[in-house]
Enzyme design. Structure first.
Site, PDB file in Angstrom:
ATOM      1  CG  HIS A  12      -1.796   1.042   1.366  1.00 13.99           C
ATOM      2  ND1 HIS A  12      -1.739   2.112   1.529  1.00 13.99           N
ATOM      3  CD2 HIS A  12      -3.297   0.797   1.279  1.00 13.99           C
ATOM      4  CE1 HIS A  12      -3.112   2.981   2.066  1.00 13.99           C
ATOM      5  NE2 HIS A  12      -3.931   2.214   1.512  1.00 13.99           N
ATOM      6  CB  CYS A  25      -3.577   3.035  -1.616  1.00 14.10           C
ATOM      7  SG  CYS A  25      -5.035   4.361  -1.013  1.00 14.10           S
ATOM      8  CG  ASP A  52       0.295  -2.445   6.328  1.00  6.34           C
ATOM      9  OD1 ASP A  52      -0.596  -2.515   7.057  1.00  6.34           O
ATOM     10  OD2 ASP A  52       0.236  -1.873   5.353  1.00  6.34           O
ATOM     11  CD  GLN A  86      -7.120  -5.280   3.527  1.00  9.28           C
ATOM     12  OE1 GLN A  86      -8.352  -5.440   3.612  1.00  9.28           O
ATOM     13  NE2 GLN A  86      -6.899  -3.887   3.485  1.00  9.28           N
ATOM     14  CE  LYS A 133      -7.791  -0.414   5.531  1.00  7.60           C
ATOM     15  NZ  LYS A 133      -6.530  -0.380   4.703  1.00  7.60           N
TER      16      LYS A 133
HETATM   17  C1  LIG Z   1      -5.826   0.350   4.737  1.00  6.82           C
HETATM   18  C2  LIG Z   1      -4.342   0.115   4.631  1.00  6.82           C
HETATM   19  C3  LIG Z   1      -3.297   0.962   4.797  1.00  6.82           C
HETATM   20  C4  LIG Z   1      -3.578   2.334   5.507  1.00  6.82           C
HETATM   21  O1  LIG Z   1      -4.408   2.370   6.629  1.00  6.82           O
HETATM   22  P1  LIG Z   1      -4.945   3.765   7.197  1.00  6.82           P
HETATM   23  O2  LIG Z   1      -6.001   3.368   8.105  1.00  6.82           O
HETATM   24  O3  LIG Z   1      -5.496   4.547   5.895  1.00  6.82           O
HETATM   25  O4  LIG Z   1      -3.934   4.415   7.633  1.00  6.82           O
HETATM   26  C5  LIG Z   1      -2.001   0.304   4.779  1.00  6.82           C
HETATM   27  N1  LIG Z   1      -1.625  -0.782   4.575  1.00  6.82           N
HETATM   28  C6  LIG Z   1      -2.816  -1.802   4.007  1.00  6.82           C
HETATM   29  C7  LIG Z   1      -2.335  -3.194   3.577  1.00  6.82           C
HETATM   30  C8  LIG Z   1      -4.113  -1.407   4.039  1.00  6.82           C
HETATM   31  O5  LIG Z   1      -4.992  -2.008   3.488  1.00  6.82           O
END
Ligand SMILES: *Cc1c(COP(=O)(O)O)cnc(C)c1O
Length: 412
Positions: free
Chosen positions: A129, A370, A206, A209, A232
């Site tokens: 992302h 993104c 990260d 997701q 999320k």
């Molecule tokens: C949504 C997402 C982000 C960003 O998250 P924010 O809540 O917008 O800061 C980063 N990495 C992944 C894999 C995502 O799905």
């Protein structure tokens, strides 16, 4: 709330009653919400916590002697413990509240500026992302360190042989998502963490997701940094967390200066507060933090095994139905993925498709998600993306697939 064990069938109709938004209509049709990878909906149990906060004990934390401040502090720190337990962190002070994944990554990237120079290399995966790319590019601009990319295969998975080669460069830091938001790919992070450590590199995962679908154990993973967002996983926007091993939190400099993060301030010298406050300058999103804890409680009440099994069923069902549409191309891996389907139909622009299905009450995402480098890899300007949550149903999938067919007929 639902208490499911592996023997009871997944009671999606009861679960849906927890989500008031799912009973609204859009363009005269019942809402079918399939944009869960962008943000998830909020159950009444979490909405109640937010209303309760502002109705009954809204006040600033950690500084007041009065009752409301004590109540808010107890609830906020209680949420930190809920999050610690959920991710199995060794200490509550290893959980830093942030405004979300993006903030968490920037906090770590900013801190690494003091550890890197022009001789250093850091590794990013091709599946990221933008929020796990741009902060590191900014870091490299500042420090003159080199950013190298772990490439992906045509299947949409990471090229692990190439990763092995890149590790020979002795990188200082590796960052990779646990699950790709654009393709749903589940990355082999256990192996990646272990290999990063074998060359002395730190690793940031990260989990934005991943956390809506699985429950990571940060100690078993032995990960250095793990980041995620509340919104999320059934929580509100504007709150998330950084997990970092205690030793890293001692090493990293503070990200922002201000109130709450200090121990003593004089104009000659300021000393910083202990963990976790060193990284939590200013008044935080108190209500958001408490609601994030409530969202985790809610998801655990359903159970992550039950969630994963049901979402997998939805994914297989939807994939099969979509694949029957002429000209359908689904991007990403066929196995080892979560309930995200990124696709295009020959001769149909994803944006037009998204606009038509919205008229039918169906919310999907279209565009680059993104993750422009992934789109460039597949040589497309964007894709349509349907992402499923445990409150979606097979009937909704049927309506969605019928909508996609209708749109394709109109647009071709
Ligand atoms: C949504 C997402 C982000 C960003 O998250 P924010 O809540 O917008 O800061 C980063 N990495 C992944 C894999 C995502 O799905």
């Amino acid at each position: 709330m639902n208490n499911l064990n592996s023997n009871t069938p997944f009671d999606v109709e009861t679960i849906r009653k927890d989500f008031p938004i799912l009973s609204r209509t859009v363009n005269g049709k019942p809402l079918i919400y399939l944009d869960n990878a962008a943000t998830s909906q909020t159950p009444q149990q979490v909405i109640d916590v937010i209303v309760d906060y502002y109705s009954n004990y809204n006040s600033n934390i950690h500084r007041g002697v009065h009752t409301l401040s004590q109540e808010a502090t107890d609830k906020y720190e209680g949420a930190r413990h809920t999050i610690q337990k959920h991710f199995n962190a060794a200490h509550a002070h290893e959980i830093i509240f942030t405004s979300g994944t993006t903030h968490s990554i920037n906090l770590v990237a900013n801190g690494f500026a003091s550890f890197l120079n022009e001789n250093d290399t850091i590794l990013v995966s091709a599946l990221e992302h933008h929020s796990n790319i741009v902060p590191w590019q900014m870091l490299c601009e500042k420090t003159k360190a080199t950013l190298k990319v772990i490439p992906m295969t045509s299947e949409g998975a990471l090229d692990m042989a190439a990763y092995d080669d890149l590790l020979l460069l002795n990188p200082k830091l590796v960052f990779v998502n646990h699950i790709s938001n654009a393709l749903g790919t589940i990355n082999p992070i256990e192996e990646m963490i272990q290999k990063a450590h074998s060359v002395g590199a730190a690793i940031l995962v990260d989990g934005a997701q991943a956390c809506p679908h699985i429950k990571p154990d940060v100690q078993a993973l032995d990960v250095d940094f793990y980041v995620t967002s509340g919104h999320k996983m059934c929580g509100p926007t504007g709150v998330g967390m950084l997990y970092a091993k205690e030793s890293w939190l001692h090493k990293l400099p503070p990200y922002q200066g201000g109130g709450e993060m200090i121990s003593e301030v004089t104009f000659e010298k300021t000393t910083y507060a202990g963990l976790p406050h060193k990284f939590e300058a200013g008044t935080p999103n108190i209500c958001g933090g408490i609601a994030f804890g409530a969202a985790i409680d809610y998801m655990n009440s359903i159970g992550f095994d039950a969630i994963a099994a049901y979402e997998h069923e939805l994914l297989e069902y939807a994939t099969e139905k979509l694949n029957a549409i002429e000209g359908m191309q689904i991007y990403g891996p066929k196995t080892d993925k979560t309930s995200v389907i990124s696709f295009n139909i020959e001769g149909v622009h994803a944006y037009d498709l998204g606009t038509i299905v919205d008229k039918l009450g169906i919310a999907i995402r279209t565009g680059q998600h993104c993750a422009q480098p992934i789109m460039d890899f597949f040589k497309v300007s964007g894709t349509a993306r349907a992402s499923f949550c445990f409150y979606n149903t097979k009937e909704e999938v049927d309506t969605f697939v019928a909508g996609v067919k209708k749109a394709a007929m109109m647009l071709r």
